[in-house]
Structures are given as structure tokens and as C-alpha cells.
Scaffold this motif. Structure first.
Motif, PDB file in Angstrom:
ATOM      1  N   PHE A 185     -21.580 -29.876  -2.523  1.00 35.75           N
ATOM      2  CA  PHE A 185     -21.327 -29.779  -1.084  1.00 35.75           C
ATOM      3  C   PHE A 185     -22.630 -29.639  -0.311  1.00 35.75           C
ATOM      4  O   PHE A 185     -23.636 -29.155  -0.838  1.00 35.75           O
ATOM      5  N   THR A 186     -22.603 -30.020   0.960  1.00 38.66           N
ATOM      6  CA  THR A 186     -23.607 -29.577   1.907  1.00 38.66           C
ATOM      7  C   THR A 186     -22.993 -28.471   2.737  1.00 38.66           C
ATOM      8  O   THR A 186     -21.954 -28.668   3.376  1.00 38.66           O
ATOM      9  N   ILE A 187     -23.630 -27.293   2.691  1.00 37.86           N
ATOM     10  CA  ILE A 187     -23.190 -26.149   3.495  1.00 37.86           C
ATOM     11  C   ILE A 187     -24.113 -26.106   4.698  1.00 37.86           C
ATOM     12  O   ILE A 187     -25.319 -25.904   4.556  1.00 37.86           O
ATOM     13  N   ARG A 188     -23.559 -26.333   5.888  1.00 40.24           N
ATOM     14  CA  ARG A 188     -24.417 -26.523   7.056  1.00 40.24           C
ATOM     15  C   ARG A 188     -23.871 -25.800   8.289  1.00 40.24           C
ATOM     16  O   ARG A 188     -22.689 -25.473   8.376  1.00 40.24           O
ATOM     17  N   ASN A 189     -24.806 -25.559   9.214  1.00 42.75           N
ATOM     18  CA  ASN A 189     -24.462 -25.034  10.541  1.00 42.75           C
ATOM     19  C   ASN A 189     -23.712 -23.708  10.496  1.00 42.75           C
ATOM     20  O   ASN A 189     -22.931 -23.393  11.400  1.00 42.75           O
ATOM     21  N   GLY A 190     -23.964 -22.918   9.445  1.00 38.18           N
ATOM     22  CA  GLY A 190     -23.366 -21.587   9.382  1.00 38.18           C
ATOM     23  C   GLY A 190     -24.151 -20.600  10.230  1.00 38.18           C
ATOM     24  O   GLY A 190     -25.371 -20.724  10.382  1.00 38.18           O
TER      25      GLY A 190
END
Length: 266
Positions: free
Chosen positions: A98-103
Motif C-alpha cells: 500500500f501507499t499510506i498517504r496524507n495522514g
């Protein structure tokens, strides 16, 4: 149903997605719904696209993308933490592809790990922020294996990409292997990593990370041990590593990223 077009088969298993733990198509609408329904030991397969944040409490299963991290995103929308993992039952929780982004959160903008030992594989963490510690990941009293992953452009007050604190509670501490940390930023300490626990870096690259005070690459506190195996640190500012560490193998700590024998700032 698949042949008739009324059901999808995103994972190519030959079974309709609604008959498996598949997210997307005619399967589950969200990762959270699939987690709530799946037993420990299950494999949840996630279709491409952007997916909402989720929380996994006392879960031992695998959550993996079908199409990989370039096509599958867990997105905090710049207003919420993307992933929260706490506790463990049976096997470890594995997050893969996954790409985990903008958290965004006070601590652990991309991911918060508490009293757990997840496996994080083939993931990218980008654009996550924390006003406190751990732009991408904040781990508390936890261990983790992170491999083949990238941390790009995350930011926090301490630990631009990762912040560790407390006893691992589980033998082994945090192991990070074959991973890249680039362009992460900490306003205070630990541009890439701020560690107050045991940390092992194996064949990793940390470059162009920055801290306002100490440890552009890693800020290691005395409450934990840092061991660096055959890794490359390049042009992390104000220094590559702040704190005691044990070096094993052919490590490179340099201000010359392109290896042309001229400091890059010149």
C-alpha cells in the motif's frame, strides 16, 4: 455471476468477490468492514484505488493489495490518521503493498502502533504529518518488521518518518530492512527516525532528511540501542546519526550523495 457480469473477481481467484474477503468491486466497500468480518488468520485482498482509514485492534491477519502500492492507497485526506494497529492475537498482522498517504494526527500521522508487532512490507509512506512524534509511524511499546518500504516526504516535530518509544514488550525491537528514507523532516530531532527504543537498520538508505536540532538521519536516545548493518546515510542534516550506535558491515555515512569526492554543499 462473474460471467454474467453481476459479480467481480478482482483477485482473479475464480470466485465472486462477495464470497471472499475482497475490498472493492462487489466485495466489501471498505477495509474496515472487511476487518470487522474476517477471522484472525484470514487474508484480506484490497483492490486498487483510494481507501479510507482503518483501525485493527487485537487482530492477527494479512491485509494486502491486489495491484501493489503504486495503485492502492490508504488516504487520511490530510485530516485523519490512516492506520491504527494495537494489540495482537495469534499470528502477527501483516500490511503489504500500500501507499499510506496524507495522514494527519498529533502522533503517528500515517500509522499508530501500540503494544503490537506488525509486519509492514512493500509499502510507501508519503505526505504524512504529525504535530508531535512520528509523521509516518509512531510506535509505542511495540516491535515491528518493516521491509522493502519507502518513507518519502513525511514530517513531524520529532521523528519525521518514524518515532519509537517505550519498551518493545515483544522480543526483538523494530527491524527495518531494505528500505528508503528520503526528504523527511523533523522540526526538532530525528529527521527520518527518532528512537527511544531498540532499532535495527539493515541495508537501508537514509538520505536528504533534516532535523532542526539533532539527528538528520537518526536521533538515538540512551533508552534504546541502535544497530546499523550495511546501510547508507547521505547528506542528512545537521548530521547523519546523533547518539550511540553499533556499526556492522560496510556502512556509509557521507555528505557526498553522488560519490564524486566533492561534498554536495560545495
Amino acid at each position: 455471476d462473474i460471467a454474467a457480469g453481476s459479480s467481480t473477481d478482482l483477485d482473479g481467484s475464480g470466485s465472486p468477490d462477495e464470497c471472499e474477503f475482497v475490498v472493492g468491486g462487489t466485495g466489501f466497500a471498505t477495509i474496515q468492514l472487511a476487518l470487522d468480518a474476517a477471522p484472525n488468520g484470514a487474508v484480506i485482498k484490497v483492490g486498487p484505488g483510494s481507501h479510507a482509514p482503518f483501525t485493527a485492534i487485537n487482530r492477527g491477519l494479512t491485509v494486502q493489495s491486489i495491484a501493489g502500492d503504486t495503485q492502492t492507497f490508504i488516504d487520511g485526506g490530510n485530516s485523519a490518521r490512516a492506520v491504527e494497529i494495537s494489540g495482537r492475537v495469534g499470528t502477527r498482522l501483516t500490511l503489504r503493498g500500500f501507499t499510506i498517504r496524507n495522514g494527519s494526527a498529533a502522533n503517528g500521522g500515517g500509522m499508530l502502533v501500540t503494544n503490537a508487532d506488525p509486519v509492514i512490507e512493500n509499502c510507501t509512506f508519503s505526505g504524512n504529518i504529525a504535530s508531535g512524534s512520528g509523521g509516518a509511524i509512531h510506535a509505542i511499546n511495540s516491535a515491528a518488521d518493516i521491509l522493502l518500504s519507502s518513507f518519502i516526504g513525511n514530517a513531524a516535530a520529532n521523528g519525521g518518518a518514524i518515532a519509537l518509544e517505550g519498551s518493545s514488550g515483544i522480543e526483538g525491537g523494530m527491524h527495518i530492512s531494505s528500505s528508503i528514507f528520503r526528504d523527511n523532516d523533523a522540526a526538532v530531532d530525528g529527521g527520518a527516525i527518532m528512537s527511544a527504543s531498540d532499532l535495527f537498520l539493515l541495508e537501508c538508505t537514509l538520505e536528504l532528511n533534516a532535523a532542526g536540532s539533532l539527528g538528520g538521519g537518526v536521533r538515538q536516545l540512551d533508552s534504546g540501542r541502535l544497530t546499523v548493518f550495511t546501510s547508507r546515510f547521505c547528506r542528512n542534516l545537521p548530521e547523519n546519526i546523533s547518539g550511540a550506535f553499533t556499526a556492522v558491515g560496510d556502512n556509509v555515512l557521507s555528505q557526498d550523495c553522488n560519490a564524486n569526492a566533492v561534498p554536495d554543499a560545495c
